[in-house]
Design an enzyme around this catalytic site. Structure first.
Site, mmCIF file in Angstrom:
data_model
loop_
_atom_site.group_PDB
_atom_site.id
_atom_site.type_symbol
_atom_site.label_atom_id
_atom_site.label_comp_id
_atom_site.label_asym_id
_atom_site.label_seq_id
_atom_site.Cartn_x
_atom_site.Cartn_y
_atom_site.Cartn_z
ATOM 1 N N LYS A 53 0.838 -1.205 0.000
ATOM 2 C CA LYS A 53 0.000 0.000 0.000
ATOM 3 C C LYS A 53 0.870 1.252 0.000
ATOM 4 C CE LYS A 53 -3.798 -2.457 2.141
ATOM 5 N NZ LYS A 53 -4.500 -2.878 3.365
ATOM 6 N N GLN A 97 -4.430 -1.342 9.656
ATOM 7 C CA GLN A 97 -4.402 -2.683 9.067
ATOM 8 C C GLN A 97 -5.008 -3.708 10.029
ATOM 9 O OE1 GLN A 97 -3.313 -3.418 5.859
ATOM 10 N NE2 GLN A 97 -4.133 -5.445 6.267
ATOM 11 N N ASP A 120 -10.782 3.254 3.953
ATOM 12 C CA ASP A 120 -11.094 1.817 3.859
ATOM 13 C C ASP A 120 -12.603 1.604 3.740
ATOM 14 O OD1 ASP A 120 -9.169 -0.122 3.674
ATOM 15 O OD2 ASP A 120 -8.770 -0.248 5.830
#
Ligand code: NAP
Length: 284
Positions: A53, A97, A120
């Site tokens: 990422k 994460q 997200d």
């Protein structure tokens, strides 16, 4: 019949070029889009994901910050970091994460992220926005699937879509996005009886289960579009999806491969969401 491949790598390259151009334009007006990636603990898969990422951000001209913490970090300390990132004007997107260590309540941490920076799309406000058709951030994996359908010019109106899996991050938002585009949507899950009876009716099938060969050729209507979200390992340790690719490609009209399908699209949509967050913050 041999299905046409929907190439996630190729589509990602195209979309990332557009992201880089928009990021450069925003930078020229004084705002560099910034993503903060927070990793707690040393889960090997998570380490690979966050590296990818951060690299994807750098390659597209986005600013990224990787914050790594020991697995012993307390929930309170993590919440304080999220709060600081919420206030940081150089950061437009925050990604924590998952999974988090067991002593940290992941939902509480997600809810602490400002919805304006929830790239997200996991915050309950983002889920509510998707549910009601309001502006918000869409979860990256199903958003990527929608872009793949768009890339082949597929009109979902009146089509029957079957989503296999009902997780909050893939199956449920996927179903809502398909519904928003006027598909008739069926959601299947582990308690569904006779999965094949449903999938055989489908014009579009999205497999998001996490089990190999959930979808085989005898379960697919000729010409259907098959999107494979699953990420599994076969006996040789090779990455594979939920779909029996070799069999299904002989029946389907379009199919996504694993690897090189939905996977790269997920990171691409994270970049798109981060850019969008920065553009909104800059008022453009
Ligand atoms: P998850 O939270 O474990 O959800 C799996 C879903 O599959 C559940 O809703 C479950 O039903 C359902 N299910 C299990 N067995 C089934 C069966 N035999 N028939 C029908 N449905 C069944 O997983 P997830 O997070 O949604 O992820 C799904 C897969 O996508 C995983 O392989 C994951 O690694 C992959 N993934 C890939 C990406 C990417 O970028 N490519 C991103 C995210 C996830 P119940 O709800 O009844 O338990």
């Amino acid at each position: 019949m041999t299905a046409q491949l929907i190439d996630g790598n190729g589509l990602s390259r195209q979309l990332r070029t557009e992201v880089a151009q928009r990021a450069a334009a925003l930078k020229a007006r004084g705002t560099t889009p910034g993503l903060a990636v927070v990793l707690v603990g040393d889960n090997p898969a998570s380490q690979v994901y966050v590296r990818n990422k951060v690299k994807a951000c750098e390659d597209s001209g986005l600013h990224s910050v990787l914050e790594k913490y020991d697995a012993t970090l307390t929930e309170a300390a993590l919440l304080a970091r999220v709060e600081a990132l919420n206030e940081d004007p150089a950061i437009h997107g925050i990604l924590v994460q998952l999974p988090l260590p067991a002593h940290i309540d992941a939902q509480k941490v997600i809810e602490a992220i400002s919805p304006a920076k929830d790239v997200d799309g996991f915050h309950i406000a983002s889920a509510g926005a998707l549910m009601t058709g309001m502006p918000g951030f869409w979860p990256c994996t199903p958003y990527g699937c929608m872009k793949m359908l768009e890339s082949i010019g597929y009109d979902l109106r009146g089509k029957h879509a079957v989503v296999i899996g009902r997780s909050n991050i893939v199956g449920k938002p996927m179903a809502l996005m398909l519904l928003q585009k006027n598909a008739t949507v069926t959601i299947c899950h582990s308690a569904t009886q006779d999965l094949k009876a449903h999938t055989l009716q489908a014009d579009v099938i999205v497999a998001a289960v996490g089990k190999r060969n959930v979808l085989t050729a005898d379960m697919v209507k000729p010409g259907a579009v098959v999107l494979d979200v699953g990420m599994n390992r076969n006996e040789e340790g090779k990455l594979c999806g939920d779909v029996d690719f070799d069999g299904v490609k002989e029946v389907a009209g379009y199919i996504t491969p694993v690897p090189g399908g939905v996977g790269p699209m997920t990171i691409t949509m994270l970049l798109v969401n981060t850019l969008e967050a920065a553009e909104r913050a800059a008022g453009s």
